[in-house]
Design a protein around this motif. Structure first.
Motif, PDB file in Angstrom:
ATOM      1  N   ARG A   1       9.821   6.403   2.923  1.00 28.27           N
ATOM      2  CA  ARG A   1       9.835   5.591   1.711  1.00 28.27           C
ATOM      3  C   ARG A   1       9.041   6.314   0.631  1.00 28.27           C
ATOM      4  O   ARG A   1       7.822   6.172   0.548  1.00 28.27           O
ATOM      5  CB  ARG A   1       9.181   4.226   1.990  1.00 28.27           C
ATOM      6  N   GLN A   2       9.711   7.123  -0.152  1.00 26.97           N
ATOM      7  CA  GLN A   2       8.992   7.863  -1.193  1.00 26.97           C
ATOM      8  C   GLN A   2       9.001   7.090  -2.502  1.00 26.97           C
ATOM      9  O   GLN A   2      10.060   6.800  -3.061  1.00 26.97           O
ATOM     10  CB  GLN A   2       9.614   9.235  -1.416  1.00 26.97           C
ATOM     11  N   VAL A   3       7.815   6.780  -2.980  1.00 26.27           N
ATOM     12  CA  VAL A   3       7.700   6.031  -4.233  1.00 26.27           C
ATOM     13  C   VAL A   3       7.897   6.985  -5.407  1.00 26.27           C
ATOM     14  O   VAL A   3       7.295   8.066  -5.462  1.00 26.27           O
ATOM     15  CB  VAL A   3       6.318   5.335  -4.316  1.00 26.27           C
TER      16      VAL A   3
ATOM     17  N   ILE B   1       0.874  -1.185   0.000  1.00 23.31           N
ATOM     18  CA  ILE B   1       0.000   0.000   0.000  1.00 23.31           C
ATOM     19  C   ILE B   1       0.903   1.226   0.000  1.00 23.31           C
ATOM     20  O   ILE B   1       1.747   1.385   0.895  1.00 23.31           O
ATOM     21  CB  ILE B   1      -0.919  -0.003   1.244  1.00 23.31           C
ATOM     22  N   ILE B   2       0.728   2.081  -0.993  1.00 21.98           N
ATOM     23  CA  ILE B   2       1.545   3.297  -1.072  1.00 21.98           C
ATOM     24  C   ILE B   2       0.769   4.427  -0.414  1.00 21.98           C
ATOM     25  O   ILE B   2      -0.294   4.828  -0.904  1.00 21.98           O
ATOM     26  CB  ILE B   2       1.873   3.659  -2.535  1.00 21.98           C
ATOM     27  N   GLY B   3       1.274   4.941   0.718  1.00 16.96           N
ATOM     28  CA  GLY B   3       0.617   6.030   1.427  1.00 16.96           C
ATOM     29  C   GLY B   3       0.014   5.579   2.740  1.00 16.96           C
ATOM     30  O   GLY B   3      -0.821   4.677   2.765  1.00 16.96           O
ATOM     31  N   GLY B   4       0.449   6.227   3.809  1.00 16.85           N
ATOM     32  CA  GLY B   4      -0.044   5.874   5.149  1.00 16.85           C
ATOM     33  C   GLY B   4      -0.928   6.963   5.716  1.00 16.85           C
ATOM     34  O   GLY B   4      -0.804   7.341   6.872  1.00 16.85           O
ATOM     35  N   GLY B   5      -1.849   7.478   4.881  1.00 14.96           N
ATOM     36  CA  GLY B   5      -2.876   8.399   5.388  1.00 14.96           C
ATOM     37  C   GLY B   5      -4.052   7.572   5.917  1.00 14.96           C
ATOM     38  O   GLY B   5      -3.926   6.359   6.156  1.00 14.96           O
ATOM     39  N   ILE B   6      -5.186   8.222   6.082  1.00 12.98           N
ATOM     40  CA  ILE B   6      -6.344   7.530   6.641  1.00 12.98           C
ATOM     41  C   ILE B   6      -6.760   6.370   5.733  1.00 12.98           C
ATOM     42  O   ILE B   6      -7.056   5.260   6.206  1.00 12.98           O
ATOM     43  CB  ILE B   6      -7.503   8.536   6.843  1.00 12.98           C
TER      44      ILE B   6
ATOM     45  N   VAL C   1       2.749  -1.210   4.265  1.00 10.51           N
ATOM     46  CA  VAL C   1       2.501   0.208   3.946  1.00 10.51           C
ATOM     47  C   VAL C   1       3.824   0.943   3.815  1.00 10.51           C
ATOM     48  O   VAL C   1       4.680   0.835   4.704  1.00 10.51           O
ATOM     49  CB  VAL C   1       1.659   0.891   5.058  1.00 10.51           C
ATOM     50  N   VAL C   2       3.989   1.702   2.732  1.00 10.01           N
ATOM     51  CA  VAL C   2       5.155   2.586   2.617  1.00 10.01           C
ATOM     52  C   VAL C   2       4.679   4.032   2.583  1.00 10.01           C
ATOM     53  O   VAL C   2       3.800   4.386   1.810  1.00 10.01           O
ATOM     54  CB  VAL C   2       6.011   2.267   1.367  1.00 10.01           C
ATOM     55  N   GLU C   3       5.265   4.849   3.442  1.00 10.93           N
ATOM     56  CA  GLU C   3       4.852   6.251   3.585  1.00 10.93           C
ATOM     57  C   GLU C   3       6.089   7.131   3.407  1.00 10.93           C
ATOM     58  O   GLU C   3       7.124   6.869   4.007  1.00 10.93           O
ATOM     59  CB  GLU C   3       4.204   6.448   4.967  1.00 10.93           C
TER      60      GLU C   3
ATOM     61  N   ALA D   1      -2.587   4.478  -2.411  1.00 16.22           N
ATOM     62  CA  ALA D   1      -3.393   5.312  -1.500  1.00 16.22           C
ATOM     63  C   ALA D   1      -2.591   6.572  -1.227  1.00 16.22           C
ATOM     64  O   ALA D   1      -2.471   7.031  -0.090  1.00 16.22           O
ATOM     65  CB  ALA D   1      -3.695   4.545  -0.211  1.00 16.22           C
ATOM     66  N   ASP D   2      -1.997   7.125  -2.309  1.00 17.04           N
ATOM     67  CA  ASP D   2      -1.033   8.211  -2.158  1.00 17.04           C
ATOM     68  C   ASP D   2      -1.623   9.588  -2.415  1.00 17.04           C
ATOM     69  O   ASP D   2      -0.912  10.514  -2.803  1.00 17.04           O
ATOM     70  CB  ASP D   2       0.223   7.952  -3.022  1.00 17.04           C
ATOM     71  N   GLY D   3      -2.929   9.733  -2.187  1.00 20.55           N
ATOM     72  CA  GLY D   3      -3.522  11.051  -2.060  1.00 20.55           C
ATOM     73  C   GLY D   3      -3.769  11.798  -3.358  1.00 20.55           C
ATOM     74  O   GLY D   3      -3.643  11.269  -4.465  1.00 20.55           O
TER      75      GLY D   3
HETATM   76  C1  LIG Z   1     -10.604  21.462   4.376  1.00 22.06           C
HETATM   77  C2  LIG Z   1     -10.900  19.983   4.255  1.00 22.06           C
HETATM   78  C3  LIG Z   1     -11.816  19.408   5.117  1.00 22.06           C
HETATM   79  C4  LIG Z   1     -12.132  18.052   4.989  1.00 22.06           C
HETATM   80  N1  LIG Z   1     -13.053  17.507   5.841  1.00 22.06           N
HETATM   81  C5  LIG Z   1     -13.389  16.199   5.707  1.00 22.06           C
HETATM   82  C6  LIG Z   1     -14.355  15.619   6.595  1.00 22.06           C
HETATM   83  O1  LIG Z   1     -14.860  16.272   7.492  1.00 22.06           O
HETATM   84  N2  LIG Z   1     -14.680  14.297   6.414  1.00 22.06           N
HETATM   85  C7  LIG Z   1     -14.121  13.551   5.431  1.00 22.06           C
HETATM   86  O2  LIG Z   1     -14.468  12.360   5.298  1.00 22.06           O
HETATM   87  N3  LIG Z   1     -13.188  14.068   4.576  1.00 22.06           N
HETATM   88  C8  LIG Z   1     -12.814  15.372   4.713  1.00 22.06           C
HETATM   89  N4  LIG Z   1     -11.853  15.905   3.880  1.00 22.06           N
HETATM   90  C9  LIG Z   1     -11.212  15.034   2.875  1.00 22.06           C
HETATM   91  C10 LIG Z   1     -10.130  14.146   3.520  1.00 22.06           C
HETATM   92  O3  LIG Z   1      -9.216  14.935   4.224  1.00 22.06           O
HETATM   93  C11 LIG Z   1      -9.387  13.341   2.455  1.00 22.06           C
HETATM   94  O4  LIG Z   1     -10.302  12.828   1.534  1.00 22.06           O
HETATM   95  C12 LIG Z   1      -8.631  12.186   3.107  1.00 22.06           C
HETATM   96  O5  LIG Z   1      -7.717  12.672   4.057  1.00 22.06           O
HETATM   97  C13 LIG Z   1      -7.908  11.379   2.030  1.00 22.06           C
HETATM   98  O6  LIG Z   1      -7.162  10.343   2.649  1.00 22.06           O
HETATM   99  P1  LIG Z   1      -6.113   9.494   1.781  1.00 22.06           P
HETATM  100  O7  LIG Z   1      -5.505   8.543   2.748  1.00 22.06           O
HETATM  101  O8  LIG Z   1      -6.772   8.973   0.569  1.00 22.06           O
HETATM  102  O9  LIG Z   1      -5.051  10.556   1.281  1.00 22.06           O
HETATM  103  P2  LIG Z   1      -3.998  11.432   2.128  1.00 22.06           P
HETATM  104  O10 LIG Z   1      -4.534  11.797   3.459  1.00 22.06           O
HETATM  105  O11 LIG Z   1      -3.557  12.528   1.231  1.00 22.06           O
HETATM  106  O12 LIG Z   1      -2.802  10.415   2.382  1.00 22.06           O
HETATM  107  C14 LIG Z   1      -1.893  10.086   1.359  1.00 22.06           C
HETATM  108  C15 LIG Z   1      -0.604   9.634   2.008  1.00 22.06           C
HETATM  109  O13 LIG Z   1       0.273   9.174   0.986  1.00 22.06           O
HETATM  110  C16 LIG Z   1       1.560   9.686   1.219  1.00 22.06           C
HETATM  111  N5  LIG Z   1       2.228   9.751  -0.089  1.00 22.06           N
HETATM  112  C17 LIG Z   1       1.927  10.578  -1.126  1.00 22.06           C
HETATM  113  N6  LIG Z   1       2.755  10.344  -2.156  1.00 22.06           N
HETATM  114  C18 LIG Z   1       3.595   9.357  -1.769  1.00 22.06           C
HETATM  115  C19 LIG Z   1       4.689   8.691  -2.402  1.00 22.06           C
HETATM  116  N7  LIG Z   1       5.073   9.028  -3.648  1.00 22.06           N
HETATM  117  N8  LIG Z   1       5.336   7.712  -1.721  1.00 22.06           N
HETATM  118  C20 LIG Z   1       4.946   7.376  -0.456  1.00 22.06           C
HETATM  119  N9  LIG Z   1       3.936   7.996   0.191  1.00 22.06           N
HETATM  120  C21 LIG Z   1       3.256   8.959  -0.452  1.00 22.06           C
HETATM  121  C22 LIG Z   1       1.323  11.055   1.836  1.00 22.06           C
HETATM  122  O14 LIG Z   1       2.455  11.520   2.556  1.00 22.06           O
HETATM  123  C23 LIG Z   1       0.118  10.771   2.724  1.00 22.06           C
HETATM  124  O15 LIG Z   1       0.497  10.350   4.016  1.00 22.06           O
HETATM  125  C24 LIG Z   1     -11.512  17.264   3.989  1.00 22.06           C
HETATM  126  C25 LIG Z   1     -10.572  17.840   3.131  1.00 22.06           C
HETATM  127  C26 LIG Z   1     -10.262  19.187   3.265  1.00 22.06           C
HETATM  128  C27 LIG Z   1      -9.250  19.785   2.327  1.00 22.06           C
END
Ligand SMILES: Cc1cc2nc3c(=O)[nH]c(=O)nc-3n(C[C@H](O)[C@H](O)[C@H](O)COP(=O)(O)OP(=O)(O)OC[C@H]3O[C@@H](n4cnc5c(N)ncnc54)[C@H](O)[C@@H]3O)c2cc1C
Length: 397
Positions: free
Chosen positions: A134-136, A12-17, A35-37, A164-166
């Motif tokens: 770990r940056q992909v 899994i690429i990305g350790g966000g939610i 997971v790689v973050e 899952a890299d946002g």
């Molecule tokens: C102002 C605002 C308010 C919000 N409020 C809500 C809310 O109330 N409820 C709700 O459900 N959603 C809300 N959201 C949306 C929510 O924040 C996002 O949809 C959610 O955080 C996405 O999670 P994710 O894990 O997909 O991505 P991200 O949280 O972006 O995580 C991606 C991870 O991948 C890592 N990553 C990126 N590229 C690489 C790479 N090349 N190699 C390794 N790691 C990498 C990043 O460092 C990061 O840790 C809100 C958004 C905003 C802007």
């Protein structure tokens, strides 16, 4: 944890939610998840997050609700007010009738509290491996597997990859050459100790103040010790050439936009930290998330403007679905990915589109939409959930 041939079964690429929820869901279904973050630590920004019943049901299935309940707040109501006139528009009762209908209370919390709970559950699980720094750099589909190359030149061979890299996903480049779309709105946000709030606030309610080209969201988080505020407005200084500069969405515009607001809103705006603003982005929905053994999840797959508070909720729904499909197909990656995207693409695309439309309804400054909106709002009773069912009721068994 690797296979006999040295490949990582699921990376899994990305350790966000999204990535963390996916790792936990897969592990609990019996599949190893690695997971790689890129960041040195697993962390979130210092602001709040709303979680609706559609996401909470998945989190309950992951066994993390008792830990979340220790830090979360369950608002009694969601109250819509007019940001300029201060007029009450409508109230959604989050109490017993809401819980009876959707099986969960509406829940708000600090983002880091959610990430910490997921992280700790992942750390406690034997099938989860976590790596930081770990940056992909890029991801290649190899047919029966995938190759992931890191910025330091290292590579991993993988049986399956979940990007899952946002919002700015590198994994998505394998599938599309699109890019995020700035909708010209920006957000300022942050959490304050409740003791610092001078404006009159309803401690148990979430309040959304809406008005022409702006809104303000307020709710308590972390057991009610902190108060989260998000102020959003359309920048008149936006130009496509300036997109990646800080010449637009500046603090002076925050004050200009809310200068015509009612006193409680102006008092709230005066408390904002102006160091950083977030540009509201989304992308057009994709009709395919998968190439071979690589798929997408969360904002990498379906970034959306935040007006339905569903970006993270949809990422959590993705995580639950992915693990369920792996289990249903006995770990067959091709079948699991196909079933996963068949279920998730229509649903998340609808949420992306409605989020845009909902923002327009909040922010419209014309002669028709605000009048109709306010009339409809005034006619509904607090326990009328008709317009929420499509989003909060279960979508699959
Ligand atoms: C102002 C605002 C308010 C919000 N409020 C809500 C809310 O109330 N409820 C709700 O459900 N959603 C809300 N959201 C949306 C929510 O924040 C996002 O949809 C959610 O955080 C996405 O999670 P994710 O894990 O997909 O991505 P991200 O949280 O972006 O995580 C991606 C991870 O991948 C890592 N990553 C990126 N590229 C690489 C790479 N090349 N190699 C390794 N790691 C990498 C990043 O460092 C990061 O840790 C809100 C958004 C905003 C802007």
């Amino acid at each position: 944890m690797t296979n006999a041939d040295g490949t990582i079964p699921i990376l899994i690429i990305g350790g966000g939610i999204g990535g963390m929820a996916a790792a936990l869901a897969l592990a609990r279904a019996g599949f190893p998840a690695h997971v790689v973050e890129q960041a040195p630590e697993f962390t979130e920004i210092g602001a709040g997050l709303q979680l609706a019943p559609n996401a909470l049901r998945v989190l309950e299935g992951l066994g993390v609700m008792p830990a979340l309940d220790e830090v979360a707040v369950k608002p009694r109501n969601l109250v819509f007010m007019h940001a300029d006139t201060g007029e009450h528009l409508t109230t959604i009762d989050f109490g017993k009738p809401f819980r009876r209908r959707y099986g969960q209370s509406y829940t708000v919390m600090h983002r880091n509290d959610l990430l910490d709970v997921l992280l700790s559950a992942c750390r406690d699980h034997d099938l989860v491996t976590l790596e930081n720094n770990r940056q992909v750099e890029d991801v290649q589909d190899l047919g029966g597997g995938a190759l992931v190359r890191f910025a330091d030149g290292d590579t991993y061979r993988c049986g399956a990859v979940v990007g899952a890299d946002g919002l700015w996903s590198r994994t998505r480049r394998l599938l599309a050459d699109d890019r995020p779309i700035a909708d010209t709105y920006v957000a300022y946000r942050g959490a304050l100790p409740v003791a610092e709030i001078t404006a009159p606030v309803e401690a148990d309610d979430e309040i959304i103040w809406i008005g022409p080209h702006k809104h303000l969201v307020q709710y308590p988080i972390r057991r009610g010790e902190l108060y989260n505020q998000v102020a959003v407005f359309r920048s008149r200084r936006y130009t496509p050439e300036d997109e990646f500069t800080d010449r637009w969405g500046v603090p002076a515009e925050l004050d200009e936009h809310f200068a015509s607001s009612c006193e409680p809103v102006k008092a709230a705006i005066s408390l904002f930290n102006r160091d950083r603003r977030w540009v509201m982005y989304d992308r057009e929905p994709l009709d395919n998330w998968t190439r071979g053994r690589v798929t997408l999840l969360g904002d990498a797959a379906h970034p959306m403007v935040q007006y339905l508070a569903q970006g993270a909720c949809q990422a959590i729904e993705d995580a639950g679905c992915l693990a369920r499909q792996f289990a249903a197909h006995g770990g067959d990656v091709d079948k699991a990915f196909a079933a996963y995207q068949a279920e998730r693409i229509p649903r998340s695309a609808l949420v992306q589109r409605v989020a845009r439309g909902w923002g327009r309804v909040w922010h419209d400054n014309g002669d028709v939409i605000p009048v109709l909106r306010d009339r409809l709002f005034a006619r509904r009773s607090p326990d009328d959930y008709t317009d929420l069912d499509w989003l909060y009721q279960p979508v699959s068994s």
